[in-house]
Design a protein around this motif. Sequence first.
Motif, PDB file in Angstrom:
ATOM      1  N   TRP A 246       0.928  -1.191   0.237  1.00 25.86           N
ATOM      2  CA  TRP A 246       0.079  -0.123   0.419  1.00 25.86           C
ATOM      3  C   TRP A 246       1.189   1.514  -0.037  1.00 25.86           C
ATOM      4  O   TRP A 246       1.170   2.426  -0.604  1.00 25.86           O
ATOM      5  N   GLY A 256      -1.209   3.326   6.610  1.00 22.36           N
ATOM      6  CA  GLY A 256      -2.296   3.355   5.738  1.00 22.36           C
ATOM      7  C   GLY A 256      -3.624   3.429   6.672  1.00 22.36           C
ATOM      8  O   GLY A 256      -4.089   3.440   7.290  1.00 22.36           O
ATOM      9  N   TRP A 290     -11.119  -1.724   1.379  1.00 24.99           N
ATOM     10  CA  TRP A 290     -11.195  -1.346   2.915  1.00 24.99           C
ATOM     11  C   TRP A 290     -12.189  -1.303   3.808  1.00 24.99           C
ATOM     12  O   TRP A 290     -13.370  -0.605   3.966  1.00 24.99           O
ATOM     13  N   SER A 355      -8.837  -5.675   4.756  1.00 21.58           N
ATOM     14  CA  SER A 355      -8.802  -5.316   3.307  1.00 21.58           C
ATOM     15  C   SER A 355      -9.791  -7.065   2.832  1.00 21.58           C
ATOM     16  O   SER A 355      -8.797  -7.723   2.709  1.00 21.58           O
ATOM     17  N   GLU A 391      -9.795   1.554  -2.434  1.00 21.26           N
ATOM     18  CA  GLU A 391      -8.687   1.341  -3.271  1.00 21.26           C
ATOM     19  C   GLU A 391      -8.525   1.982  -4.108  1.00 21.26           C
ATOM     20  O   GLU A 391      -8.910   1.766  -5.006  1.00 21.26           O
ATOM     21  N   THR A 395      -3.172   1.952  -7.562  1.00 20.93           N
ATOM     22  CA  THR A 395      -2.674   0.928  -6.106  1.00 20.93           C
ATOM     23  C   THR A 395      -2.087  -0.164  -6.853  1.00 20.93           C
ATOM     24  O   THR A 395      -1.288  -0.813  -6.492  1.00 20.93           O
ATOM     25  N   PRO A 398      -3.499  -6.509  -5.229  1.00 21.46           N
ATOM     26  CA  PRO A 398      -1.904  -6.808  -3.813  1.00 21.46           C
ATOM     27  C   PRO A 398      -1.712  -8.122  -3.691  1.00 21.46           C
ATOM     28  O   PRO A 398      -1.819  -8.925  -4.367  1.00 21.46           O
TER      29      PRO A 398
END
Length: 639
Positions: A246, A256, A290, A355, A391, A395, A398
């Motif tokens: 992140w 974050g 999130w 998350s 998010e 980004t 993940p």
Amino acid sequence: MRRVAPILLAAVMATPAAAQGPLLNGLFADHAVVQRDRPLPVFGRARPGEAVTVTLGDRTATATAGADGAWRADLPALAAGGPYTLEAKAASGAAQTVKDVLVGDVWLCSGQSNMELPVERGNNSWSEIRSANDDGLRLAYVDHADSRTPLAAFSKPPAWKAAKPDAVGSFSAACYYMARELRKTDRTPLGLVHASWGGSAIEAWLSPAALRKAGDYEDGLQTLELSLKDRPAADRRWGETIKAWWSKGHGGTAAGPWAGSGDWTPAPQGLGVWESWGVPALAAFDGVVWFETSVTLTAAQAKGAASLEIGMVDEVDTTFVNGVGIGSTSGAGTARTYPLAAGSLKAGANRIVVSAFDTYANGGMYGDAARALFLADGTRIPLTAWRYQVEPKATGEPPRAPWDTLSGLSTLYNGMLAPIGPYAFKGFAWYQGESNAGRPQTYQALLTQLFAERRAGQAADMPALVVQLANYGKPQLAPENSGWAQLREAQRVAVAKDGHAALAVITDIGDPSDIHPTNKQDVGKRLARGARRLAGQAVTSGPSPVSARRVGETVEVRFEQVAERLAARGSDHAIGFELCDAVACRFADAKVEGDKAVVAVPAGLTPTRVRFAWADAPTFNVFDLSGLPLGPFEIAVAP
């Protein structure tokens, strides 16, 4: 003491030998097919130090179990034939008999959902299933199983079945149609072992040793190894990995969402599918959302250990308590329960952050009644008043926890391939890549290691067959960067460099609107064609580029594995070629002649690369006269 009758006493005394379980590995079962024309490993488990004798036909061998109980005996090679009876006898008196064993060729088929897609979900399934009637073709299915360590035995031993209607419908269509095609010209008995799992990434199918050879997986493997010794420490370490992901995507910012930062919006009561919330930004959202709530505790309540239940998450969660990672789980239908060691909670407000990462279809948190904090004294504190923040896509995705079932490291190798052990195979067919299309730059090295690992203990030149990704996605309107095209190129190059591998190109028979195209009959035929070519038969497996060079105002591209000649369908121009310089790519006019394509250089361009069918769902019209398509590629242009 009650007197035991002599017959009953004998049975009681024999119990320990019987209780040790089957002597033979689970693949050695009634109706099995074993590999012909090479020494045949037969293996299993017995008491440590015990001698085991195995017999198949007129072949016999003896082995001694090691300290862990594992044994292996290599029988002399047998020619194709049968049926035979396989017998294993231990010195203790334990014995096992396997009936109706054929000797022939055995193939391992593996991959993700397109290899797993069964005959009953494919084209013409009603007729295909009812017409199946081949006792010389035997099918074995390896049940889904994941593990953090290599398993010595199957969670459920596979059952071998003849290719009849009761077995074919639920079996891998691509694998079955490949074997059926091979049986049309060679009546050697065939055995198929199918081990696939939809949605899986290639990393899950490789051992730690192979992953270390393929790339930089050391940090994840160390985290996985830590999870075996100290699960909470591994969860904390993984939480730090998510924080680093992140932070990198947010310009190095340290604090974050796990710490409460960001803009939070109250979530609907009950949470559930975020696509149904009526929020435009989430109506078709795949990515990370999130979620955050808090629980206020007294010092006495916070003192001891506790347990956190957050219900089900579609499809991957990483969960934090007071900024510390406490667990990560994949699987939309899996309820999450995470233990909290003493000291995890504190007097006052305790922040709980989840998350939730979704890659396909619906996403969200399910099971409102299940979300609660359970204290050491049994007190249940419901988790309510959730807030959320989305998010940004920028980004990126993940990383996955190394113990993630489908996208972790070695999890499916451990659970589904390791139990196969040294069972002998003729070849290996692989249909996977969709789950790796977001990171194509690592795929060639991983596929190369997959070839090497599957051949370990087998013939060094064991055939490897690869199905290239089908056409899927939006129509191509201009030259574009495409993760799917890059992954296809990684598949092509890995196969081309191998020497004992063949590629089944299917960019002409996919479905741009369905990631699971149902025409698996032609997939099977192309796999079989590749197998025949690798066996030395005079067949081609589809045009493949050899070289490209500048000739005046054109680029000439030459191909091998062309049946007779290339042809442009429906036009006197070849559609699908692009020429590229260091800055951009442009569509280019082209014609095909024999085994080459002549591509006109657009004005103002100095081409350094030529590529073909370079898109998620490319449009092209070049085939050879056998009907096989020219596959996607990108190669350098020589001056």
